[in-house]
Design an enzyme around this catalytic site. Structure first.
Site, mmCIF file in Angstrom:
data_model
loop_
_atom_site.group_PDB
_atom_site.id
_atom_site.type_symbol
_atom_site.label_atom_id
_atom_site.label_comp_id
_atom_site.label_asym_id
_atom_site.label_seq_id
_atom_site.Cartn_x
_atom_site.Cartn_y
_atom_site.Cartn_z
ATOM 1 N N CYS A 117 5.909 6.780 18.897
ATOM 2 C CA CYS A 117 6.823 7.112 19.981
ATOM 3 C C CYS A 117 7.965 7.943 19.409
ATOM 4 C CB CYS A 117 7.371 5.833 20.582
ATOM 5 S SG CYS A 117 8.111 6.109 22.173
ATOM 6 N N GLY B 295 0.817 -1.207 0.000
ATOM 7 C CA GLY B 295 0.000 0.000 0.000
ATOM 8 C C GLY B 295 0.851 1.258 0.000
HETATM 9 N N1 PLP Z 1 -2.835 3.083 3.826
HETATM 10 C C1 PLP Z 1 -3.538 2.732 4.897
HETATM 11 C C2 PLP Z 1 -4.855 3.379 5.158
HETATM 12 C C3 PLP Z 1 -3.049 1.762 5.778
HETATM 13 O O1 PLP Z 1 -3.755 1.424 6.855
HETATM 14 C C4 PLP Z 1 -1.796 1.162 5.492
HETATM 15 C C5 PLP Z 1 -1.216 0.169 6.417
HETATM 16 O O2 PLP Z 1 -1.343 0.257 7.611
HETATM 17 C C6 PLP Z 1 -1.100 1.558 4.336
HETATM 18 C C7 PLP Z 1 -1.657 2.513 3.522
HETATM 19 C C8 PLP Z 1 0.214 0.966 3.987
HETATM 20 O O3 PLP Z 1 0.081 -0.314 3.426
HETATM 21 P P1 PLP Z 1 1.317 -1.334 3.405
HETATM 22 O O4 PLP Z 1 1.496 -1.805 4.819
HETATM 23 O O5 PLP Z 1 0.881 -2.436 2.493
HETATM 24 O O6 PLP Z 1 2.499 -0.603 2.878
#
Ligand code: PLP
Length: 384
Positions: free
Chosen positions: A324, A71
């Protein structure tokens, strides 16, 4: 009962069916998907099958899916790739409560001379839609909003946002990492240009995600060196990861978005039980406009870090939005943007369920969590 895992917005367990689908890719199907021989074509076929499943989850065409390392990369690619393709446009509109995978690239763009508008939210976490609309101008290259907030679960009205961006022909990017597979998203119906997806939030493997790029959307890849993924994301594909993502998408579709009502009922029971049994507990964010698996609860005057450690010792995994920094816990930027008092924000804990969470686990969590909160409150009586 052993560990009760209530941190599914951080990551989920890999479904057994997903691991099973991945195994051949770590064994006999080892060809390079770009190779023309049978070994390569077997891997290519597996990737294309996965692409079709990931695409189907959001109503897209397979060719509109570009696989990434997760993501975070997809979010970065959406922002910087769009700006690279619109060289003269210097304005980005996003929100104050995005995941760091959007906030940090946006801040970097600001340092590079771009203008970024961070649209605010109200005390319930709702987006100020009028402010978003007012921010759009002829210089706006992209609007980037999350579908659901990863900390509070509060949903943004992406359909209404898409109406406004489409009317002005501005590309809309939606980070749907926390909603894909949980809520219906149909790109045939909603004019979104770009969508970020991640496998490990839907019981797939870590380190693989995707960017939906609607046909005709202008975007430029940010790395060079090969022609994979339609030149937008070159590099030999993570075949096993992609196949796992495809299997996870298929499983999510089979479970169906309607089945999440059962998870929501468990979440509501957990939430009501905690509010009933714990002193000074309150829910952050609008409870009626949330993804079905998340509740964010503040235990006023307690520190999230201390709560999390004690919960972990009691066999409950949860999380906080706090980071943190230099020894002191900074309250989450999301709760800050909602105007939540520091005393409340410091004690915010996110509990997030999965489709595998069971009623007995929630019953047991409702024994363990109040016991931990009671003990911590007694240790800090002057502050409660
Ligand atoms: N966007 C949102 C809303 C997320 O919750 C996360 C992960 O926590 C990410 C992006 C990032 O995704 P990834 O962990 O696959 O890099």
């Amino acid at each position: 009962m052993g560990l009760i895992y209530l941190d599914n917005n951080a990551t989920t367990r890999v479904a057994p069916e997903v691991a099973e689908a991945m195994m051949p890719m770590l064994g006999d199907t080892y060809g390079n998907p770009s190779s023309l021989h049978v070994a390569g074509q077997a891997a290519r076929h597996a990737i294309e099958e996965a692409r079709a499943n990931v695409a189907a989850m959001i109503g897209a065409e397979p060719r509109e899916i570009v696989f990434t390392s997760g993501g975070t990369e997809a979010d970065n690619l959406a922002l910087t790739g769009t700006l690279s393709a619109h060289a003269k446009m210097r304005h980005v509109v996003t929100t104050a409560v995005e995941h760091s995978a959007v906030i940090e690239p946006a801040r970097r763009l600001e340092r590079q001379g771009y203008r970024v508008t961070y649209v605010g939210v109200d005390a319930q976490g709702h987006l100020d839609l009028a402010a978003l609309e007012a921010a759009l101008d002829d210089d706006t290259a992209i609007v980037s909003v999350m579908h659901a907030n990863n900390e509070t679960g509060v949903l943004f009205p992406i359909e209404r946002i898409a109406e406004r961006t489409a009317a002005r022909r501005i590309p809309l990017h939606v980070d749907a990492v926390q909603t894909a597979g949980k809520l219906a998203i149909d790109v045939r119906r909603v004019p979104i240009s770009l969508i970020t997806l991640s496998a490990h939030k839907i019981h797939g493997p870590k380190g693989v995600g995707a960017l939906f790029i609607r046909r005709g959307t202008r975007i430029r890849g940010q790395i060079v060196g090969g022609h994979q993924e339609r030149d937008v994301r070159p590099g030999t594909e993570n075949v096993a990861g992609i196949v796992g993502f495809g299997a996870a998408a298929e499983l999510a579709m089979r479970f169906g978005v309607d089945s999440w009502a059962k998870v929501a009922a468990l979440r509501d029971r957990l939430e009501a039980g905690i509010l009933d049994r714990c002193r000074n507990a309150s829910v952050n964010g609008d409870r009626s406009m949330r993804i079905p698996n998340t509740t964010n609860i503040s235990f006023e005057a307690l520190e999230a870090e201390a709560i999390l450690i004690a919960l972990s010792e009691a066999g409950v995994c949860a999380s906080s939005g706090s980071a943190c920094s230099s020894g002191s816990l900074e309250p989450s930027h999301v709760l800050k943007a909602m105007g939540i008092d520091d005393r409340v924000a410091h004690g915010a804990i996110r509990f997030s369920l999965s489709r595998y969470t069971t009623p007995p686990e929630i019953d047991e969590a409702l024994v363990r969590i109040p016991a931990v909160i009671d003990r911590l409150a007694e240790l800090a009586p002057a502050r409660v």
